[in-house]
Enzyme design. Sequence first.
Site, PDB file in Angstrom:
ATOM      1  N   ASP A 104       1.590  -0.291  -2.417  1.00 27.06           N
ATOM      2  CA  ASP A 104       0.595   0.417  -3.234  1.00 27.06           C
ATOM      3  C   ASP A 104      -0.731  -0.356  -3.301  1.00 27.06           C
ATOM      4  O   ASP A 104      -0.733  -1.583  -3.206  1.00 27.06           O
ATOM      5  CB  ASP A 104       1.179   0.607  -4.644  1.00 27.06           C
ATOM      6  CG  ASP A 104       0.455   1.683  -5.425  1.00 27.06           C
ATOM      7  OD1 ASP A 104      -0.407   2.375  -4.848  1.00 27.06           O
ATOM      8  OD2 ASP A 104       0.744   1.830  -6.624  1.00 27.06           O
ATOM      9  N   HIS A 159      -5.761   2.444   4.083  1.00 28.48           N
ATOM     10  CA  HIS A 159      -4.460   2.687   4.737  1.00 28.48           C
ATOM     11  C   HIS A 159      -4.399   1.958   6.084  1.00 28.48           C
ATOM     12  O   HIS A 159      -3.341   1.481   6.483  1.00 28.48           O
ATOM     13  CB  HIS A 159      -4.225   4.188   4.921  1.00 28.48           C
ATOM     14  CG  HIS A 159      -4.071   4.924   3.617  1.00 28.48           C
ATOM     15  ND1 HIS A 159      -3.257   4.470   2.609  1.00 28.48           N
ATOM     16  CD2 HIS A 159      -4.623   6.077   3.150  1.00 28.48           C
ATOM     17  CE1 HIS A 159      -3.321   5.312   1.574  1.00 28.48           C
ATOM     18  NE2 HIS A 159      -4.142   6.285   1.880  1.00 28.48           N
ATOM     19  N   LEU A 161      16.053  -6.919  12.756  1.00 30.61           N
ATOM     20  CA  LEU A 161      15.542  -6.392  11.487  1.00 30.61           C
ATOM     21  C   LEU A 161      15.693  -4.878  11.529  1.00 30.61           C
ATOM     22  O   LEU A 161      15.243  -4.236  12.481  1.00 30.61           O
ATOM     23  CB  LEU A 161      14.056  -6.743  11.300  1.00 30.61           C
ATOM     24  CG  LEU A 161      13.386  -6.108  10.074  1.00 30.61           C
ATOM     25  CD1 LEU A 161      13.863  -6.767   8.786  1.00 30.61           C
ATOM     26  CD2 LEU A 161      11.865  -6.216  10.159  1.00 30.61           C
TER      27      LEU A 161
HETATM   28  C1  FPP Z   1      -0.189   3.787  -1.558  1.00 30.65           C
HETATM   29  O1  FPP Z   1      -1.511   3.354  -1.806  1.00 30.65           O
HETATM   30  C2  FPP Z   1       0.029   3.857  -0.123  1.00 30.65           C
HETATM   31  C3  FPP Z   1       0.391   4.991   0.555  1.00 30.65           C
HETATM   32  C4  FPP Z   1       0.621   6.288  -0.104  1.00 30.65           C
HETATM   33  C5  FPP Z   1       0.544   4.993   2.003  1.00 30.65           C
HETATM   34  C6  FPP Z   1       1.119   3.736   2.595  1.00 30.65           C
HETATM   35  C7  FPP Z   1       1.010   3.861   4.044  1.00 30.65           C
HETATM   36  C8  FPP Z   1       0.646   2.882   4.872  1.00 30.65           C
HETATM   37  C9  FPP Z   1       0.426   1.468   4.490  1.00 30.65           C
HETATM   38  C10 FPP Z   1       0.491   3.277   6.292  1.00 30.65           C
HETATM   39  C11 FPP Z   1       1.404   2.526   7.177  1.00 30.65           C
HETATM   40  C12 FPP Z   1       2.737   3.100   7.298  1.00 30.65           C
HETATM   41  C13 FPP Z   1       3.403   3.134   8.451  1.00 30.65           C
HETATM   42  C14 FPP Z   1       4.821   3.476   8.471  1.00 30.65           C
HETATM   43  C15 FPP Z   1       2.753   2.871   9.718  1.00 30.65           C
HETATM   44  P1  FPP Z   1      -2.495   4.345  -2.566  1.00 30.65           P
HETATM   45  O2  FPP Z   1      -3.212   5.167  -1.567  1.00 30.65           O
HETATM   46  O3  FPP Z   1      -1.741   5.168  -3.576  1.00 30.65           O
HETATM   47  O4  FPP Z   1      -3.453   3.325  -3.263  1.00 30.65           O
HETATM   48  P2  FPP Z   1      -4.177   3.519  -4.674  1.00 30.65           P
HETATM   49  O5  FPP Z   1      -3.099   3.646  -5.713  1.00 30.65           O
HETATM   50  O6  FPP Z   1      -4.976   2.255  -4.817  1.00 30.65           O
HETATM   51  O7  FPP Z   1      -5.031   4.752  -4.567  1.00 30.65           O
END
Ligand code: FPP
Length: 244
Positions: A23, A40, A134
């Site tokens: 997150d 992201h 893994l």
């Molecule tokens: C939460 O941060 C994150 C996500 C919903 C997406 C996580 C995905 C990745 C890191 C992409 C990589 C994944 C793979 C499998 C290649 P948020 O957007 O909710 O952050 P915020 O709470 O600060 O808005």
Amino acid sequence: MDEEKTLTGLPDHMPDHVAVIMDGNGRWAKSRGLPRLAGHKAGTENLRRVIRACVEFGIRYLTIYAFSTENWGRPADEVSGLMNIIKDVIEKELDELNQQGVRLCHVGHLEGLDPELQRKVMGAVKLTENNDRLILNIAFNYGGRDEILCAVKHMMKDGIEPDKVTSELFSTYLLTAGTPDPDLVIRTSGEMRISNFLIWQSAYSEWYFTPTYWPDFDKEELRKAVFSYSQRDRRYGKVSSKEV
Ligand code: FPP
């Protein structure tokens, strides 16, 4: 132990299965005046580092929450951006992951995803199926409540008698069947919620919350998390073994 002290090496008692709610990508980007997708992308770069660290630390299972069933409600450009990131990662990183001995497993629904992405996910799962250094479970198009409801429906279709339903049997109907429950669940970015992630499997997991945003959660942060885990007294509702 003083959390600020630099930690070196690894504790004797390591988690076998680490699960992560990655997150804070959006806030990481916002704090730099960048669009959310840049967060992201930085989160994806970081994932590569954390996977390497897990291999180095001898962690056997890593489960990451990449896209929840609720994330479809985000703005369309963010959703399509995340889908493209996953496609890109499979295209560009698969060979290296395969060489590192990483087995990729998908936890979630394939239906509802773009057919090309479905094929790429299935291809990656197939290519790496014999790796065992893994096990990387990617929770993608995944929701914990949905997983439990699907398991219940499946059991009913199989005609399982109510008095035959046990925790062990139920676990075999979950999308994570065959994977041990997570020992440690990490959530970055300071939020302290489960957010529909592994709600059955994490019943007795140890939780680790850190204010660090996911793109900045590096190998040393992972080391801190496993040291914190190593000091926990897991009682599973019983009393400490030291007291009996
Ligand atoms: C939460 O941060 C994150 C996500 C919903 C997406 C996580 C995905 C990745 C890191 C992409 C990589 C994944 C793979 C499998 C290649 P948020 O957007 O909710 O952050 P915020 O709470 O600060 O808005």
